[in-house]
Design a protein around this motif. Structure first.
Motif, PDB file in Angstrom:
ATOM      1  N   LEU A  16       0.851  -1.182   0.000  1.00 36.52           N
ATOM      2  CA  LEU A  16       0.000   0.000   0.000  1.00 36.52           C
ATOM      3  C   LEU A  16       0.890   1.236   0.000  1.00 36.52           C
ATOM      4  O   LEU A  16       1.922   1.270   0.674  1.00 36.52           O
ATOM      5  CB  LEU A  16      -0.911   0.027   1.238  1.00 36.52           C
ATOM      6  N   ILE A  18       0.958   5.755   0.009  1.00 38.19           N
ATOM      7  CA  ILE A  18       0.237   6.987   0.286  1.00 38.19           C
ATOM      8  C   ILE A  18       0.841   8.097  -0.569  1.00 38.19           C
ATOM      9  O   ILE A  18       2.034   8.394  -0.478  1.00 38.19           O
ATOM     10  CB  ILE A  18       0.272   7.346   1.792  1.00 38.19           C
ATOM     11  N   GLY A  48       0.401  -0.348  10.562  1.00 38.75           N
ATOM     12  CA  GLY A  48      -0.238  -0.789   9.329  1.00 38.75           C
ATOM     13  C   GLY A  48      -1.261  -1.890   9.489  1.00 38.75           C
ATOM     14  O   GLY A  48      -1.761  -2.439   8.495  1.00 38.75           O
ATOM     15  N   SER A  50      -4.481  -1.856  10.779  1.00 40.02           N
ATOM     16  CA  SER A  50      -5.822  -1.478  10.326  1.00 40.02           C
ATOM     17  C   SER A  50      -5.852  -1.201   8.829  1.00 40.02           C
ATOM     18  O   SER A  50      -6.845  -1.521   8.147  1.00 40.02           O
ATOM     19  CB  SER A  50      -6.329  -0.255  11.100  1.00 40.02           C
ATOM     20  N   LEU A  51      -4.780  -0.619   8.285  1.00 37.68           N
ATOM     21  CA  LEU A  51      -4.727  -0.365   6.848  1.00 37.68           C
ATOM     22  C   LEU A  51      -4.788  -1.673   6.066  1.00 37.68           C
ATOM     23  O   LEU A  51      -5.436  -1.759   5.018  1.00 37.68           O
ATOM     24  CB  LEU A  51      -3.443   0.394   6.487  1.00 37.68           C
ATOM     25  N   THR A  52      -4.119  -2.705   6.582  1.00 32.43           N
ATOM     26  CA  THR A  52      -4.175  -4.016   5.940  1.00 32.43           C
ATOM     27  C   THR A  52      -5.603  -4.529   5.899  1.00 32.43           C
ATOM     28  O   THR A  52      -6.083  -5.017   4.870  1.00 32.43           O
ATOM     29  CB  THR A  52      -3.263  -5.008   6.682  1.00 32.43           C
ATOM     30  N   LEU A  54      -8.439  -2.750   6.127  1.00 28.17           N
ATOM     31  CA  LEU A  54      -9.258  -1.904   5.265  1.00 28.17           C
ATOM     32  C   LEU A  54      -9.010  -2.207   3.793  1.00 28.17           C
ATOM     33  O   LEU A  54      -9.934  -2.172   2.973  1.00 28.17           O
ATOM     34  CB  LEU A  54      -8.990  -0.430   5.565  1.00 28.17           C
ATOM     35  N   ALA A  55      -7.757  -2.523   3.449  1.00 26.40           N
ATOM     36  CA  ALA A  55      -7.450  -2.890   2.070  1.00 26.40           C
ATOM     37  C   ALA A  55      -8.180  -4.168   1.673  1.00 26.40           C
ATOM     38  O   ALA A  55      -8.733  -4.271   0.569  1.00 26.40           O
ATOM     39  CB  ALA A  55      -5.939  -3.058   1.897  1.00 26.40           C
ATOM     40  N   LEU A  60     -10.222   1.346   1.686  1.00 24.46           N
ATOM     41  CA  LEU A  60      -9.156   2.341   1.775  1.00 24.46           C
ATOM     42  C   LEU A  60      -9.640   3.699   1.291  1.00 24.46           C
ATOM     43  O   LEU A  60     -10.418   3.787   0.327  1.00 24.46           O
ATOM     44  CB  LEU A  60      -7.964   1.918   0.917  1.00 24.46           C
ATOM     45  N   SER A  62      -9.138   6.248  -0.881  1.00 25.49           N
ATOM     46  CA  SER A  62      -8.340   6.405  -2.101  1.00 25.49           C
ATOM     47  C   SER A  62      -8.935   7.478  -2.998  1.00 25.49           C
ATOM     48  O   SER A  62     -10.085   7.353  -3.441  1.00 25.49           O
ATOM     49  CB  SER A  62      -8.290   5.078  -2.860  1.00 25.49           C
ATOM     50  N   LEU A  65      -4.583   6.985  -0.350  1.00 28.22           N
ATOM     51  CA  LEU A  65      -4.066   5.625  -0.222  1.00 28.22           C
ATOM     52  C   LEU A  65      -4.382   4.825  -1.473  1.00 28.22           C
ATOM     53  O   LEU A  65      -5.436   5.012  -2.097  1.00 28.22           O
ATOM     54  CB  LEU A  65      -4.674   4.947   1.009  1.00 28.22           C
ATOM     55  N   GLN A  67      -3.715   0.622  -3.216  1.00 26.75           N
ATOM     56  CA  GLN A  67      -3.115  -0.703  -3.224  1.00 26.75           C
ATOM     57  C   GLN A  67      -2.253  -0.790  -4.473  1.00 26.75           C
ATOM     58  O   GLN A  67      -2.740  -0.738  -5.595  1.00 26.75           O
ATOM     59  CB  GLN A  67      -4.208  -1.781  -3.225  1.00 26.75           C
TER      60      GLN A  67
END
Length: 335
Positions: A16, A18, A48, A50-52, A54-55, A60, A62, A65, A67
């Motif tokens: 991911l 940014i 990372g 929570s970002l994982t 959400l992806a 995400l 976007s 952010l 992928q």
């Protein structure tokens, strides 16, 4: 001979980014999860986790952010290549997520029963009465007292523990194959936390749902995990079974986390702390991201270490692993 069932989820080299940051904020994350298993992803805030999640859910923000690499195969389909409409049907149906703070996830203007029934009608095509009965069944299943009364109450009328149970009921109403729980007990007192964890464990075992639990609490990990992935600054520092991680931590970051845990029966000495802080997402170092905080840092840490298996199912991303050898070398150098 029985053929083993395929994994529910296979994540390979998730990346991911940014904006225009030179380094990815989540880099090379990989894991496999089977039906009925619980994977705990553990680490400090900003690592990372929570970002994982959400992806994987397609949630995400976007831009900024995005992928930018990797794949996530869920029941044979790549989540990152799914058409938006297909992903919308999968999300909330075959895979669901429980968020950290239910008051920010539940609709304050709708009664609890209406919110659960809406999800059931959307994903199962049930009529109003059948969906309402399913909502009642789920509230009873998560052991909310006076469930029929709670159907007609708004989120603000429920306690924190009951709101979290209602979120679990909504997430499980469509019998998902995969459930992601992001810090589901952080805002709860320890008694309610224990009840929620016990509830999630028993529901997962009963239904065979694969569970990803995101947490910074090693007590929760010890209670819940079959597998553990220790994340630091967007990378998996160490991964293995819960027993391997707790009995034989082999990454300096994992060791630091373990040493910072208070123990009821331990000594009263000051707890160990890890100096420094997690690097900024927009300024990730190019080499080992833990090097600036690591007691075993060396010249080779200017290059990022690849994950390598040190025992069956136990992998570590560290040039110094196994740490027993690194400790011996450090002691010899000091002497």
């Amino acid at each position: 001979m029985n053929t083993p069932a395929p994994p529910v989820l296979v994540v390979e080299d998730l990346e991911l980014r940014i904006g225009n940051a030179p380094e990815p904020i989540v880099d090379g994350v990989s894991f496999t999860l089977n039906a009925g298993e619980t994977l705990c992803i553990v680490g400090e805030s900003g690592c990372g986790k929570s970002l994982t999640a959400l992806a994987l859910m397609g949630l995400l923000a976007s831009p900024p952010l995005q992928q930018s690499g990797g794949r996530a195969e869920f029941q044979g389909e790549d989540l990152f290549k799914m058409p938006r409409e297909t992903l919308r049907r999968v999300r909330g149906g075959r895979m669901a997520m429980i968020f950290q703070e239910p008051m920010s996830s539940l609709n304050p203007a709708l009664k609890i029963g209406e919110q659960i029934a809406e999800s059931v009608r959307e994903h199962q095509g049930l009529g109003f009465e059948a969906a309402r009965l399913r909502a009642l069944e789920m509230l009873e299943r998560v052991r909310i007292p006076a469930a029929e009364k709670r159907l007609n109450e708004y989120p603000h009328q429920l306690s924190g523990g009951m709101r979290q149970r209602a979120m679990i009921a909504m997430a499980l109403a469509n019998d998902p194959s995969l459930l992601i729980a992001d810090e589901p007990t952080t805002a709860l007192d320890v008694t309610i936390q224990a009840q929620i964890l016990d509830l999630m464990r028993s529901l997962s075992q009963e239904s065979g749902t694969a569970l990803i639990m995101i947490t910074h609490d090693l007590g929760v990990v010890a209670e819940m995990a079959d597998k553990v992935a220790v994340m630091y600054a967007g990378r998996v520092a160490e991964a293995g079974s819960a027993q391997q991680i707790f009995d034989d931590p082999q990454h300096p970051y994992t060791l630091g986390l373990m040493s910072s845990m208070p123990s009821l029966g331990g000594s009263r000495e000051r707890l160990v702390t890890i100096p420094g802080s997690v690097p900024s997402p927009i300024d990730m170092p190019r080499g080992c991201r833990f090097a600036a905080r690591c007691p075993f840092v060396g010249d080779d840490c200017a290059e990022a270490p690849a994950a390598r298996e040190i025992s069956s199912g136990h992998s570590v991303s560290c040039w110094r692993a196994p740490l027993e050898d690194a400790v011996t070398e450090t002691e010899a150098r000091i002497a």
